[in-house]
Write a protein that holds these residues in place. Structure first.
Motif, PDB file in Angstrom:
ATOM      1  N   TRP A 224      43.725 -25.128 -22.116  1.00 41.69           N
ATOM      2  CA  TRP A 224      44.709 -25.686 -23.042  1.00 41.69           C
ATOM      3  C   TRP A 224      45.842 -24.690 -23.297  1.00 41.69           C
ATOM      4  CZ3 TRP A 224      44.788 -30.760 -24.228  1.00 41.69           C
ATOM      5  CH2 TRP A 224      43.656 -31.491 -23.912  1.00 41.69           C
ATOM      6  N   ASN A 225      45.530 -23.397 -23.317  1.00 40.29           N
ATOM      7  CA  ASN A 225      46.611 -22.408 -23.412  1.00 40.29           C
ATOM      8  C   ASN A 225      47.510 -22.501 -22.179  1.00 40.29           C
ATOM      9  OD1 ASN A 225      46.102 -21.280 -25.878  1.00 40.29           O
ATOM     10  ND2 ASN A 225      45.015 -19.475 -25.119  1.00 40.29           N
ATOM     11  N   GLY A 226      46.893 -22.666 -21.023  1.00 35.27           N
ATOM     12  CA  GLY A 226      47.682 -22.805 -19.787  1.00 35.27           C
ATOM     13  C   GLY A 226      48.566 -24.033 -19.845  1.00 35.27           C
ATOM     14  N   VAL A 255      50.854 -15.771 -27.318  1.00 34.55           N
ATOM     15  CA  VAL A 255      49.431 -15.463 -27.109  1.00 34.55           C
ATOM     16  C   VAL A 255      48.866 -16.334 -25.981  1.00 34.55           C
ATOM     17  CG1 VAL A 255      47.138 -15.557 -28.176  1.00 34.55           C
ATOM     18  CG2 VAL A 255      49.068 -14.616 -29.444  1.00 34.55           C
ATOM     19  N   ALA A 256      49.299 -17.581 -25.946  1.00 34.07           N
ATOM     20  CA  ALA A 256      48.813 -18.464 -24.871  1.00 34.07           C
ATOM     21  C   ALA A 256      49.199 -17.913 -23.495  1.00 34.07           C
ATOM     22  CB  ALA A 256      49.386 -19.871 -25.056  1.00 34.07           C
ATOM     23  N   ARG A 257      50.352 -17.244 -23.420  1.00 30.98           N
ATOM     24  CA  ARG A 257      50.795 -16.712 -22.126  1.00 30.98           C
ATOM     25  C   ARG A 257      49.907 -15.570 -21.631  1.00 30.98           C
ATOM     26  NH1 ARG A 257      55.293 -18.656 -19.929  1.00 30.98           N
ATOM     27  NH2 ARG A 257      56.848 -19.507 -21.359  1.00 30.98           N
ATOM     28  N   ASN A 258      49.269 -14.869 -22.566  1.00 30.62           N
ATOM     29  CA  ASN A 258      48.363 -13.794 -22.137  1.00 30.62           C
ATOM     30  C   ASN A 258      47.295 -14.395 -21.239  1.00 30.62           C
ATOM     31  OD1 ASN A 258      49.734 -12.029 -23.742  1.00 30.62           O
ATOM     32  ND2 ASN A 258      48.279 -12.162 -25.455  1.00 30.62           N
ATOM     33  N   GLU A 259      47.197 -13.947 -20.059  1.00 30.55           N
ATOM     34  CA  GLU A 259      46.172 -14.394 -19.098  1.00 30.55           C
ATOM     35  C   GLU A 259      46.413 -15.791 -18.550  1.00 30.55           C
ATOM     36  OE1 GLU A 259      43.501 -12.676 -17.894  1.00 30.55           O
ATOM     37  OE2 GLU A 259      44.248 -10.926 -18.970  1.00 30.55           O
ATOM     38  N   ASN A 260      47.362 -16.534 -19.092  1.00 31.33           N
ATOM     39  CA  ASN A 260      47.560 -17.913 -18.608  1.00 31.33           C
ATOM     40  C   ASN A 260      49.015 -18.185 -18.268  1.00 31.33           C
ATOM     41  OD1 ASN A 260      44.780 -19.058 -19.120  1.00 31.33           O
ATOM     42  ND2 ASN A 260      45.301 -18.218 -21.115  1.00 31.33           N
ATOM     43  N   LYS A 265      46.567 -18.539 -12.574  1.00 29.98           N
ATOM     44  CA  LYS A 265      45.720 -17.755 -13.478  1.00 29.98           C
ATOM     45  C   LYS A 265      44.813 -18.675 -14.287  1.00 29.98           C
ATOM     46  CE  LYS A 265      48.045 -13.412 -14.318  1.00 29.98           C
ATOM     47  NZ  LYS A 265      48.676 -12.540 -15.293  1.00 29.98           N
ATOM     48  N   THR A 266      45.355 -19.779 -14.740  1.00 35.74           N
ATOM     49  CA  THR A 266      44.528 -20.731 -15.492  1.00 35.74           C
ATOM     50  C   THR A 266      43.386 -21.245 -14.620  1.00 35.74           C
ATOM     51  OG1 THR A 266      46.425 -21.398 -16.806  1.00 35.74           O
ATOM     52  CG2 THR A 266      44.560 -22.890 -16.802  1.00 35.74           C
ATOM     53  N   ALA A 267      43.711 -21.556 -13.377  1.00 32.08           N
ATOM     54  CA  ALA A 267      42.676 -22.053 -12.464  1.00 32.08           C
ATOM     55  C   ALA A 267      41.588 -20.996 -12.290  1.00 32.08           C
ATOM     56  CB  ALA A 267      43.301 -22.420 -11.123  1.00 32.08           C
ATOM     57  N   ARG A 268      42.020 -19.753 -12.100  1.00 32.47           N
ATOM     58  CA  ARG A 268      41.041 -18.675 -11.915  1.00 32.47           C
ATOM     59  C   ARG A 268      40.177 -18.512 -13.177  1.00 32.47           C
ATOM     60  NH1 ARG A 268      43.959 -13.496 -11.917  1.00 32.47           N
ATOM     61  NH2 ARG A 268      43.480 -13.694 -14.121  1.00 32.47           N
ATOM     62  N   ASN A 269      40.808 -18.568 -14.329  1.00 34.95           N
ATOM     63  CA  ASN A 269      40.074 -18.353 -15.589  1.00 34.95           C
ATOM     64  C   ASN A 269      39.103 -19.475 -15.925  1.00 34.95           C
ATOM     65  OD1 ASN A 269      41.338 -15.923 -16.143  1.00 34.95           O
ATOM     66  ND2 ASN A 269      43.025 -16.866 -17.251  1.00 34.95           N
ATOM     67  N   THR A 270      39.370 -20.649 -15.423  1.00 33.15           N
ATOM     68  CA  THR A 270      38.541 -21.808 -15.780  1.00 33.15           C
ATOM     69  C   THR A 270      37.576 -22.220 -14.668  1.00 33.15           C
ATOM     70  OG1 THR A 270      40.331 -23.226 -15.007  1.00 33.15           O
ATOM     71  CG2 THR A 270      40.219 -22.818 -17.384  1.00 33.15           C
ATOM     72  N   GLY A 271      37.691 -21.559 -13.526  1.00 32.05           N
ATOM     73  CA  GLY A 271      36.829 -21.906 -12.400  1.00 32.05           C
ATOM     74  C   GLY A 271      37.202 -23.229 -11.753  1.00 32.05           C
ATOM     75  N   LEU A 272      38.434 -23.668 -11.956  1.00 31.79           N
ATOM     76  CA  LEU A 272      38.854 -24.970 -11.415  1.00 31.79           C
ATOM     77  C   LEU A 272      39.741 -24.775 -10.188  1.00 31.79           C
ATOM     78  CD1 LEU A 272      39.773 -26.640 -14.830  1.00 31.79           C
ATOM     79  CD2 LEU A 272      37.791 -27.184 -13.395  1.00 31.79           C
ATOM     80  N   LEU A 273      39.846 -25.817  -9.374  1.00 31.28           N
ATOM     81  CA  LEU A 273      40.774 -25.785  -8.251  1.00 31.28           C
ATOM     82  C   LEU A 273      42.200 -25.838  -8.782  1.00 31.28           C
ATOM     83  CD1 LEU A 273      39.099 -28.369  -5.844  1.00 31.28           C
ATOM     84  CD2 LEU A 273      39.073 -25.856  -5.663  1.00 31.28           C
ATOM     85  N   ALA A 274      43.072 -25.024  -8.197  1.00 35.39           N
ATOM     86  CA  ALA A 274      44.466 -24.996  -8.644  1.00 35.39           C
ATOM     87  C   ALA A 274      45.090 -26.390  -8.532  1.00 35.39           C
ATOM     88  CB  ALA A 274      45.253 -23.981  -7.831  1.00 35.39           C
ATOM     89  N   ALA A 275      44.716 -27.115  -7.476  1.00 37.16           N
ATOM     90  CA  ALA A 275      45.303 -28.452  -7.286  1.00 37.16           C
ATOM     91  C   ALA A 275      44.915 -29.375  -8.436  1.00 37.16           C
ATOM     92  CB  ALA A 275      44.831 -29.036  -5.958  1.00 37.16           C
ATOM     93  N   ASN A 309      41.882 -25.977 -31.968  1.00 34.09           N
ATOM     94  CA  ASN A 309      43.289 -25.643 -32.247  1.00 34.09           C
ATOM     95  C   ASN A 309      44.106 -25.483 -30.963  1.00 34.09           C
ATOM     96  OD1 ASN A 309      42.019 -24.296 -35.073  1.00 34.09           O
ATOM     97  ND2 ASN A 309      43.897 -25.476 -35.233  1.00 34.09           N
ATOM     98  N   ALA A 310      43.460 -25.072 -29.875  1.00 24.83           N
ATOM     99  CA  ALA A 310      44.184 -24.990 -28.599  1.00 24.83           C
ATOM    100  C   ALA A 310      44.647 -26.385 -28.183  1.00 24.83           C
ATOM    101  CB  ALA A 310      43.292 -24.366 -27.529  1.00 24.83           C
ATOM    102  N   ILE A 311      43.815 -27.398 -28.444  1.00 30.15           N
ATOM    103  CA  ILE A 311      44.197 -28.787 -28.133  1.00 30.15           C
ATOM    104  C   ILE A 311      45.313 -29.239 -29.080  1.00 30.15           C
ATOM    105  CG2 ILE A 311      43.388 -31.185 -28.126  1.00 30.15           C
ATOM    106  CD1 ILE A 311      40.566 -30.044 -27.403  1.00 30.15           C
TER     107      ILE A 311
END
Ligand code: SF4
Length: 899
Positions: A224-226, A255-260, A265-275, A309-311
């Motif tokens: 959600w930050n991503g 703050v949301a931009r940190n790491e996302n 980066k969001t895909a990597r952090n969540t274990g999801l496919l970038a697509a 709150n992220a949502i």
């Protein structure tokens, strides 16, 4: 207002999930009760799921607590009430009011909740009032309060039919809120609404989704930050709304931009496919009408409030809130979690959405004329039970819930109960893990008997109406508490004539000295007559003089109930799991509900039909993990965490990610040997909401070295002795008991003599003693059948149903019972998929093989899915699986031909 009772029956509401479906209770031609969907109720318009459709099958007195009991003996009501009052007085005088605690339930009616809260926080003077909603929705409450200033759901169910995109985050909606799922699927079919499911598991809900994001557990904030960053980078922020209606945007985005900062980066952090992340971002960014639903997968987390709150940040940043088809929608677990929140059933709320500021205490204290108003927050659920262990809580009154099963560290919590001076339980059932520990047991009225109101997930207040006389000496919870209050000397504050009077007082308090600071306001209902209350139609709060018909959506054009009227965007830090996997605890355990059961099955477990879909406790795991641990399908598995263990049947499925396991929450000490999921919950709580983690617990699994698998089908429940595992399920003729042993040899003849009822027996044992069967008859009537094998066999009770209703005069007929064939010659249905028509997987597979390629076509051939529709996602899955396996076979043939 319309009459609540018409020629069709009494209008009431379903006692299970937070959808809050309207039910009409009537009488059939044979005068037995019927329960059908209320076509006029705006939550369901006549639909009911499998659980709601079977309500009429749960009205028996079986397992009801019928009389007050003190220390195991029957007592009169005056004696029991005197004893409660004297015990509470003794504890208060000896240890102070803080040594008394109340633990309530989302099953209580709002009026019951109101009286409990007033008695404890205003008169006895203890702040320690909490509810099992703490385990369910506390993170949503905290998230709403942080963002909006008050615990408010801004949307309504109609939005699901008006949206172009629906997100289901941490929600197996198809099983846990089935009627809403059906409304979503209708929108999908009729207007092409896209549906995205965010869930580590591929659940039944995914069968009706356009995208499934199998997110790594505990990483929702990253996603959600991503999205928040993507909304900003693609120019989708509504700056006019941000400036006029919110604060905190810049910091939250930074703050949301940190790491996302990027999609990758969001895909990597969540274990999801970038697509997949890209598709999600594209759809959310480019769709104005988006509803984001979230439920236990978000809330039951060590960081649940941050996830909420992220949502909310994404909706606030785009101004997509409070509009038609557009906004965040928390899906509440229990039927009246919302009503409990309204009256102050949570330890961190006072009453009527007020907290503990001097001004709020002044309002509530004056209104109640309270002699002992508390000064601050009480202990939240887990803290409360830890305080019992520490000797700080001496008296506990539990109403309508089973904390000895459902709390984290449940074994420890159950043991804590013995440390109390006084444990009082108001309950419907005579036996559960908490009731048996109570010195004072008070029979409370059940659904179908009690009267009052509940509030569903869309703020809709509906009447729950009684339509049968209370069983035995059962009384409404508000009456029980009022009698105790009067014995404690609080006659003036507790002399209600009925739930209508309590509701009027609750409504008056909501409007008392409320100049618009509190959105929760139902003061326009404060003067309704008893008849008006009886006839009250479902209505969404607020209900005020300016909005006498209620309000469907909030915050589109009204100020937020914060001091400056602005909503708050929160900086959401990157998540870390409270407890990480390790070499000793390599798996992550997730928990949840199944389609046809509710909580600890005290009501749904009474119907044979609902017990046919998933009759045993199970642990789902990926085939790769199963292979690593030498586990085969249907083996018996032990799952352990630092706090406890459970034993259940293995279900192998690639719906489960490798490294994750899943177990259902429903089994208790009364229906299984070791399947109390609460015992495994490690329970680190969200620091803001106090809600314990229940979705990502480090754990390990191992195979139980079973020597024999067995089943007992009997009229009365059997108690299998010396077994390593057992579980019970209701059948049409009695009980099916499943068990497994680990002993190398068992003298089954001798074992059966101890476990089965007396009678004439027939027996079969094969030469190598790997199969043993015995049937017991009495006067030609079948009493019990025992089947044992060294191999697991998928034996459903269906093959015996006709046998238990027939008579067997000859020895040959009796021996026939041991054949394992259906007596009427019908093919075995296999595991039941459609509980309404008892259609099994084998029949459905035959229909699919014969060309039924859609759920509708399967329904035409077999009737499956044509009543409540709860099994339609599974029909779709079976059809897809068949199509997939056909494709695989075809591909194999092509490859082989090419080779
Ligand atoms: Fe009851 Fe099912 Fe409706 Fe939930 S969806 S309220 S369980 S009928």
């Amino acid at each position: 207002m319309k009459n609540a009772t018409d020629s069709d029956g009494v209008k009431t509401t379903c006692p299970y999930c937070g959808v809050g479906c309207g039910v009409v209770a009537g009488r059939g031609a044979d005068h037995s009760f019927t329960t059908t969907g209320d076509v006029t109720h705006p939550a369901n318009f006549g639909r009911l799921c499998s659980k709601g459709s079977a309500l009429n099958e749960t009205l028996s007195l079986e397992s009801r607590l019928l009389h007050p009991e003190i220390e195991g003996r029957c007592a009169s009501w005056p004696e029991a009430l005197d004893r409660v009052a004297s015990d509470l007085t003794r504890v208060r005088d000896t240890h102070g009011p803080d040594a008394i605690a109340f633990y309530l339930s989302g099953q209580l009616l709002t009026e019951d909740y109101y009286v409990a809260n007033k008695l404890a926080k205003g008169f006895i003077g203890t702040p320690h009032v909490d509810t099992n909603s703490r385990l369910c929705m506390a993170s949503s409450v905290a998230g709403h309060k942080r963002a909006f200033g008050e615990d408010i759901v801004p949307q309504c169910y109609d939005d699901l039919e008006q949206a172009d995109l629906i997100i289901l985050a941490g929600s197996n909606t198809a099983w846990c809120h089935p009627v809403l799922y059906q409304r979503i699927q209708k929108a999908r079919q009729e207007r092409g609404t896209k549906v995205v499911v965010i869930d580590p598991r591929r659940t039944a809900t995914c069968e009706g989704a356009d995208l499934h994001l199998a997110i790594t557990p505990g990483t929702d904030q990253h996603l959600w930050n991503g999205l928040f960053v993507a909304l900003a980078d693609r120019g989708r922020i509504d700056f006019q709304y941000i400036r006029a209606r919110t604060e905190g945007f810049a910091k939250a985005l930074a703050v949301a931009r940190n790491e996302n900062a990027t999609l990758l980066k969001t895909a990597r952090n969540t274990g999801l496919l970038a697509a997949d992340v890209k598709t999600f971002f594209n759809w959310w960014c480019d769709t104005e009408k988006v509803v984001s639903c979230y439920s236990q997968g978000i809330n039951q987390s060590h960081q649940g409030t941050d996830k909420v709150n992220a949502i909310l940040n994404c909706h606030l940043a785009t101004g997509r809130i409070g509009k038609v088809g557009c906004g965040p929608l928390s899906l509440t677990g229990q039927p009246n979690a919302m009503g409990g929140r309204e009256v102050g059933g949570l330890a961190n709320m006072l009453a009527a959405h007020m907290g503990f500021s001097d001004a709020e205490r002044e309002i509530v204290g004056t209104f109640w004329d309270a002699p002992n108003l508390v000064t601050g927050e009480g202990l939240k659920a887990v803290q409360m039970f830890d305080a019992i262990a520490e000797g700080r809580i001496k008296a506990l009154w539990v109403m309508g819930t089973n904390p000895a099963v459902s709390l984290p560290r449940a074994d420890e919590m159950r043991a804590n109960l013995s440390k109390l001076d006084t444990l009082i339980v108001s309950e419907n059932v005579s036996v559960n893990d908490t009731v048996v520990a109570a010195g004072i047991r008070l029979p409370a009225s059940a659904w179908s008997e009690k009267d009052g109101t509940v509030t569903n997930s869309e703020r809709r207040i509906s009447r729950q109406r009684g339509f049968v006389e209370p069983a035995g000496e059962a009384r409404p919870d508000w009456w029980i508490m009022q009698e105790v209050a009067q014995r404690l000397g609080y006659r003036d504050g507790f002399s209600y004539t009925g739930p209508a009077e309590i509701f009027r007082e609750h409504a008056r308090l909501s409007g008392f000295k409320n100049d618009g600071e509190r959105v929760f306001n139902i003061s326009a209902l404060a003067d309704i007559t008893d008849q008006d209350f009886n006839d009250l139609e479902p209505i969404q709060w607020p209900v005020t003089d300016s909005h006498p018909d209620g309000v469907a959506r909030l915050f589109n054009d009204t100020a937020f109930p914060t001091p400056n009227g602005l909503a708050r965007l929160l900086p959401i830090e990157n998540p870390t799991l409270a407890e990480k996997v390790s070499d000793d605890w390599p798996m992550l355990m997730n928990t949840g509900r199944i389609r046809d059961q509710w909580h600890t099955m005290t009501r749904t477990g009474l119907t044979a039909r609902l017990s046919t879909h998933l009759p045993e406790p199970f642990i789902s795991l990926h085939p790769k993990d199963a292979a690593t641990h030498d586990i085969a399908a249907n083996d018996i598995v032990v799952a352990e965490t630092r706090h406890g263990r459970m034993v259940a049947r293995a279900r192998l499925t690639d719906d489960q990610k490798p490294g994750d396991v899943f177990a259902p929450i429903h089994w208790s000490g009364t229906n299984a040997s070791d399947a109390r999921i609460g015992a495994l919950l490690t329970g680190p709580a969200d620091p803001v909401s106090g809600q314990p983690e229940a979705k990502a617990m480090p754990s390990r699994i191992s195979r139980l070295p079973v020597t024999f698998h067995g089943r007992i089908f009997s009229r009365k429940p059997a108690a299998p002795q010396n077994t390593a595992y057992w579980s019970l399920a209701k059948t049409s003729f009695g009980t099916a008991t499943t068990f497994a042993t680990t002993a190398e040899t068992v003298d089954w003849n001798a074992w059966a003599a101890q476990v089965l009822p007396d009678g004439e027996t027939v027996m079969f044992e094969d030469a190598d003693m790997s199969v043993f069967r015995m049937a017991v008859f009495h006067d030609g009537r079948l009493e019990a059948v025992l089947t044992v094998s060294n191999q697991y066999q998928s034996t459903s009770p269906a093959w015996l149903e006709s046998a238990f209703s027939g008579t067997f005069q000859t020895a040959a007929e009796r021996r026939g019972v041991l054949s394992g064939q259906t007596l009427d010659g019908q093919p075995d249905e296999g595991p039941i998929v459609c509980v309404c028509y008892q259609v099994g997987a084998n029949t459905i597979a035959t229909a699919i093989a014969s060309g039924s390629g859609t759920p509708e076509a399967v329904g035409k051939t077999t009737c499956a899915g044509t009543n409540c529709g709860s099994c339609v996602p599974e029909l779709r899955r079976l059809i897809n699986q068949t199509a997939k396996s056909k494709q695989n076979t075809a591909a194999k043939v092509v490859v082989e031909a090419a080779e």
